[in-house]
Design an enzyme around this catalytic site. Structure first.
Site, PDB file in Angstrom:
ATOM      1  N   GLN A   1      -2.952   3.248   5.274  1.00 13.41           N
ATOM      2  CA  GLN A   1      -3.722   2.236   4.561  1.00 13.41           C
ATOM      3  C   GLN A   1      -3.462   0.856   5.149  1.00 13.41           C
ATOM      4  OE1 GLN A   1      -2.105   3.246   0.654  1.00 13.41           O
ATOM      5  NE2 GLN A   1      -4.143   3.912   0.010  1.00 13.41           N
TER       6      GLN A   1
ATOM      7  N   VAL B   1       0.873  -1.171   0.000  1.00 15.87           N
ATOM      8  CA  VAL B   1       0.000   0.000   0.000  1.00 15.87           C
ATOM      9  C   VAL B   1       0.908   1.218   0.000  1.00 15.87           C
ATOM     10  CG1 VAL B   1      -2.028  -1.067   1.075  1.00 15.87           C
ATOM     11  CG2 VAL B   1      -0.247  -0.077   2.514  1.00 15.87           C
ATOM     12  N   SER B   2       0.356   2.351  -0.424  1.00 14.97           N
ATOM     13  CA  SER B   2       1.177   3.544  -0.626  1.00 14.97           C
ATOM     14  C   SER B   2       1.469   4.340   0.632  1.00 14.97           C
ATOM     15  CB  SER B   2       0.513   4.467  -1.645  1.00 14.97           C
ATOM     16  OG  SER B   2       0.436   3.813  -2.882  1.00 14.97           O
ATOM     17  N   SER B   3       0.593   4.261   1.622  1.00 17.87           N
ATOM     18  CA  SER B   3       0.825   5.085   2.813  1.00 17.87           C
ATOM     19  C   SER B   3       0.597   4.287   4.085  1.00 17.87           C
ATOM     20  CB  SER B   3      -0.080   6.321   2.808  1.00 17.87           C
ATOM     21  OG  SER B   3      -1.427   5.936   2.989  1.00 17.87           O
TER      22      SER B   3
END
Length: 180
Positions: free
Chosen positions: A13, A8-10
């Site tokens: 999340q 996931v990007s962050s």
């Protein structure tokens, strides 16, 4: 062996949905990380997954964009896996694998589409920023260097290196502040 990779990007999340899908697909080992997928640099989980897989294994992801955001990165990753004689499979885009010529074609097409979507998103973002600037709503990032203090310290006789050390900033930042 099926080896799962989730991303996931962050940090806000959750990896739970991907983890569950990879487990349901039969992955015996998992690698996961919370980091931007813009490039493969600084993606330690991906590096560990690629290092872990052995000939005959299959690296599995839930979606293609979890593995790579650019066609170049996608091809480099697939090339590394192919060199190790490791297969690749994408769960949510059926037919995307390295087991068949059709799967490899689909992989290339979807990689190009993902890169295209990323370019469109960046273009919309730039347009939004430009519009906000025209309307006076976008001021950019807040300055992190106190330009007035830099100039005061210079007027007090300190050199760029001394100013940088005193303020805890880089010398290049001092030069930029003095040029402003």
């Amino acid at each position: 062996m099926l080896v799962g990779y989730a991303r996931v990007s962050s940090t806000g999340q959750s990896l739970d949905i991907q983890h569950e899908a990879l487990t349901d697909a039969g992955c015996e080992k998992m690698f996961a990380e919370k980091v931007s997928g813009r490039s493969t640099h600084d993606r330690e989980g991906l590096a560990r997954a690629i290092d872990f897989v052995r000939e005959g294994d299959t690296l599995v992801v839930t979606r293609l964009d979890r593995l790579a955001r650019s066609v170049g990165d996608l091809h480099r990753i697939i090339e590394k896996l192919t060199e190790k004689k490791v297969a690749f499979r994408c769960l949510n885009q059926s037919g995307v694998d390295t087991d068949s010529s059709t799967g490899r074609l689909m992989l290339a097409i979807l990689g190009a589409v993902a890169a295209f979507e990323n370019d469109i998103r960046l273009e919309r973002q730039r347009e939004g920023i430009a519009k906000a600037k025209v309307e006076g709503k976008y001021k950019g990032r807040k300055p992190t260097v106190d330009v007035t203090r830099v100039k005061t310290l210079r007027d007090d006789g300190l050199g760029p290196s001394q100013i940088a050390k005193t303020m805890g900033i880089g010398r290049a930042s001092v030069y930029r502040a003095l040029a402003a």
